[in-house]
Scaffold this motif. Structure first.
Motif, PDB file in Angstrom:
ATOM      1  N   PHE A 252       2.219 102.878  23.978  1.00  0.00           N
ATOM      2  CA  PHE A 252       1.271 102.596  22.879  1.00  0.00           C
ATOM      3  C   PHE A 252      -0.120 103.143  23.159  1.00  0.00           C
ATOM      4  N   ILE A 253      -0.481 103.260  24.442  1.00  0.00           N
ATOM      5  CA  ILE A 253      -1.787 103.859  24.733  1.00  0.00           C
ATOM      6  C   ILE A 253      -1.788 105.334  24.319  1.00  0.00           C
ATOM      7  N   PHE A 254      -0.744 106.080  24.715  1.00  0.00           N
ATOM      8  CA  PHE A 254      -0.704 107.499  24.343  1.00  0.00           C
ATOM      9  C   PHE A 254      -0.604 107.668  22.827  1.00  0.00           C
ATOM     10  N   GLY A 255       0.228 106.847  22.196  1.00  0.00           N
ATOM     11  CA  GLY A 255       0.337 106.916  20.741  1.00  0.00           C
ATOM     12  C   GLY A 255      -0.994 106.662  20.063  1.00  0.00           C
ATOM     13  N   GLY A 256      -1.779 105.770  20.657  1.00  0.00           N
ATOM     14  CA  GLY A 256      -3.049 105.380  20.046  1.00  0.00           C
ATOM     15  C   GLY A 256      -4.182 106.350  20.312  1.00  0.00           C
ATOM     16  N   LEU A 257      -4.032 107.221  21.313  1.00  0.00           N
ATOM     17  CA  LEU A 257      -5.137 108.131  21.642  1.00  0.00           C
ATOM     18  C   LEU A 257      -5.323 109.227  20.600  1.00  0.00           C
ATOM     19  N   GLY A 258      -4.255 109.542  19.876  1.00  0.00           N
ATOM     20  CA  GLY A 258      -4.387 110.557  18.842  1.00  0.00           C
ATOM     21  C   GLY A 258      -3.959 111.926  19.328  1.00  0.00           C
ATOM     22  N   TYR A 259      -3.516 112.769  18.384  1.00  0.00           N
ATOM     23  CA  TYR A 259      -2.893 114.024  18.784  1.00  0.00           C
ATOM     24  C   TYR A 259      -3.861 114.999  19.436  1.00  0.00           C
ATOM     25  N   ILE A 260      -5.116 114.990  18.987  1.00  0.00           N
ATOM     26  CA  ILE A 260      -6.064 115.925  19.599  1.00  0.00           C
ATOM     27  C   ILE A 260      -6.222 115.623  21.091  1.00  0.00           C
ATOM     28  N   VAL A 261      -6.363 114.332  21.392  1.00  0.00           N
ATOM     29  CA  VAL A 261      -6.520 113.929  22.788  1.00  0.00           C
ATOM     30  C   VAL A 261      -5.253 114.252  23.578  1.00  0.00           C
ATOM     31  N   ILE A 262      -4.093 113.936  22.986  1.00  0.00           N
ATOM     32  CA  ILE A 262      -2.832 114.190  23.691  1.00  0.00           C
ATOM     33  C   ILE A 262      -2.658 115.684  23.964  1.00  0.00           C
TER      34      ILE A 262
END
Ligand code: K
Ligand code: K
Lengths: 447, 447
Positions: free
Chosen positions: B200-210
């Motif tokens: 959920f942390i990665f999902g919540g960071l947003g695609y640009i950040v990922i």
């Protein structure tokens, strides 16, 4: 505020303001601690500090019953603290300018010049005296009216004393009352209602609005600030009135058993008093939680800049809403009443609301911890924190049950709330760093 | 967002987004209403609507027990709605640009170009597939890990199904769980904790950040947006962790009887889950009201833009705080990480926070009225309103007791909260009025 300028001297205006208020509170605390101030037992230091702060900051929250526990001497001390604190704060911008012998900050100066042509020191002194005169006329006329109203009930001496105390308390939006249930006895009394409401509304509008109302008397000639204050105050009152009337209409502990006239009077009083006055004619603790939430929001917004009231101010609220709607409509310059609102103004409004929200939430959080409150009483705690911060002084009943630590937290909140986050920030701020490097603009996603 | 442009066609991107979400919810409602979706009694239309909205909006609030009342078919429907709703929203900006065959709004485009050099349609399609791939890899790896963890407990078939459901639910920050008490059984289980939290942390960071984390892997090369998101998310987690650990440490209904390791795990889980995930390993209703207030604030801030989470977003919060501090330091250009934040960005942040606060307060007010709540339960109502708006889906227990009217209010709130005030405003907005007259700037006092 807006008094930070280029000619930075050793003591900045915000530092001076804080010093004066701390000194007033100190003197008040010592005076109220004297045995002569109390009716029977001398009050504790902490209660004296709480009461003095509440009076100087025209808050109105009380841990000691003003009418029964304080002697007449103590009550007069409170009344004088209210008058100095309220009227002093109202004319602070002007007085600081006179004291420091230099012009006040750009923002106030622009409005003042337009309004009063008073940019010289002489002009400012005249303006200050004019404001004092208006305040005293308001209080004098109100004292006479209330004396006439109460003389049959309690005799001339007591009636005139009560009239004076409540007039001073009302014009300065202090909300201190000599009755433990505030003005609940006069719920349906048109004379008391209208006199008190007129006083605190005018006190809360601020000196620029008052001066323009008395000198210009024409909507078209009013400054942008005055128009904004009048429109926002009016709309908040109307909305608050309608919602409170609808919500409380069937509440058996408040409106249900009143006549229609009494309901209207009570709804009107309770919708105007959160604009920092702090008197009440209905027990706030008995209202529905939805009504209490509405009052919390009205208290947070509060009165208007340059007045005796507190909160983030109706004008700040207006700018925030306007900026929000403008962004929703696609951005660009913010226009209202055929004038443009500058970016700096919006930034200041943003800073005020973010820091005020932060402050209220931190205070609510601390009170939740110190008062060992279960979740059941959170609304009471939020109400108390907002009331302390916005200098309104209404309470759902928590104040009298506060622990010592809770009293200290509320005392500090009243002080911070009265001076406002901007004043405090400017007092702490170092000289503005004018050597910022021009970094390139970059994007951050929003929302 | 930021997709309104000059080439206004018949259907604007925000209108398209709203239409797609409404359609998804409609399909979901009908599917969940089918008898085959339920275990015993067919659920009511209103509960089907509530559940479908909660799933599509990856909220996680439930009026019906997901694990016991829905059949496996119903659960799979919910899982698919979550995947489409969460991953779809995450890539919405990119997909809309592909669908409409034109470039997306300035803001996202600038960051995207810098990050991925993907401004052409082909580039965008590649980017979109890349994001999908990352999401599926995350979910696949997590499903394998969780299957291995649960296979001994419940056999391969059930374990792999449970693993898949919770992986999808976690990456999309949906918070739906097949256990009625969420993940409370795995409070001290490092495998379940770390897997779910990572998702959920990665999902919540947003695609640009990922995308930047995976492609650039160097702090210095990160865009301003990514830096802001990482710093804010990190600080919020650390502060939340410390405060919750300190507050709950002696609470007999939550932490008091746990070992130190369990306390740390529980504090960490409960401090990250408000960033819109919505799972819990401790009964939120048993926490102290101070902790609940902290969680409300964390939920309101939420996750980051371009991700599967909700709230006003960490990046919006960062800009607000930065702008406030900047004003306190005397104003001027806003600098951070050697970049300037533009005025328009701050204005958008202001609009988001003002409208979000307004929305949460109105919802809390309406729920206070419809649920006939006394003041004693206001924190519960505020918690529910914030959770619905921020798509977090945590609850102090009110959801299961909601009246029909309350369910409708919460359903609408979940929808508004998911799409965000800006999207809704842009969908309703008429063409931008570019013929504004240049009125002169004027002053309004602030604070
Ligand atoms: K007051
Ligand atoms: K969620």
């Amino acid at each position: 505020m807006g008094t930070s300028g280029k000619s930075q001297k050793k003591v900045s205006p915000p530092q001076l303001i804080i010093f004066i208020f701390l000194l007033l509170i100190l003197i008040g605390t010592i005076l109220l601690r004297f045995p002569v101030s109390s009716n029977s037992n001398t009050i504790t230091w902490i209660d004296a500090l709480f009461t003095a702060t509440s009076a100087v900051c025209v808050n109105g929250l009380v841990v000691i019953n003003t009418g029964s526990s304080f002697s007449t001497f103590g009550q007069v001390v409170i009344m004088i603290l209210i008058q100095i604190g309220g009227l002093g704060f109202m004319t602070l911008g002007v007085m600081i300018a006179i004291l420091l012998g230099r012009k006040i900050g750009l923002r106030q100066q622009l409005i003042l010049q337009e309004t009063t042509q008073a940019s010289s020191r002489d002009g400012l002194t005249k303006l200050c005296l004019y404001i004092f005169m208006i305040a005293f006329i308001f209080e004098l006329v109100a004292t006479i009216i209330l004396t006439l109203r109460w003389v049959g009930e309690m005799g001339l001496q007591k009636a005139s004393y009560y009239a004076l105390f409540h007039s001073v308390s009302a014009f300065n939006n202090a909300g201190f009352s000599l009755w433990p249930d505030s003005l609940s006895n006069y719920l349906d009394d048109p004379v008391v209602n209208l006199t008190i409401i007129t006083l605190f509304i005018f006190g809360g509008l601020g000196y620029i609005v008052i001066v323009e109302l008395f000198k210009k008397r024409d909507w078209k000639k009013f400054s942008l600030h005055t128009k904004v204050v009048l429109v926002t105050s009016g709309l908040l009152t109307i909305c608050g009135f309608i919602v409170l009337l609808l919500l409380e209409n069937w509440n058996p502990t408040t409106f249900a058993n009143l006549t229609m006239g009494e309901k209207i009077a009570a709804a009107f009083f309770q919708s105007t008093t959160p604009r920092s006055a702090g008197f009440n004619t209905i027990d706030i603790g008995n209202m529905l939680s939805s009504s209490q939430l509405i009052i919390i929001i009205l208290m947070f917004i509060g009165a208007s800049s340059g007045g005796t009231g507190g909160g983030i101010k109706t004008n700040t609220f207006f700018v925030l809403i306007l900026a929000t709607l403008n962004t929703f409509r696609g951005g660009g310059p913010i226009h209202v009443f055929k004038r443009k609102i500058g970016t700096e103004t919006v930034m200041r409004a943003l800073a005020v609301v973010v820091s005020s929200l932060t402050c209220v939430f931190i205070v609510a959080l601390l009170l939740t911890i110190t008062e060992n409150m279960l979740e059941e009483h959170f609304l009471e705690v939020l109400f108390e924190a907002t009331s302390a911060f916005s200098t309104t002084g209404l309470s759902m009943g928590l104040t009298s049950e506060l622990t010592s630590l809770g009293k200290i937290i509320v005392t500090i909140t009243m002080f911070i709330g009265r001076l406002g986050p901007l004043t405090l920030a400017y007092a702490l701020a170092k000289k503005k760093n004018s050597t910022k490097i021009g970094y390139p603009e970059d994007q951050v996603l929003i929302g």
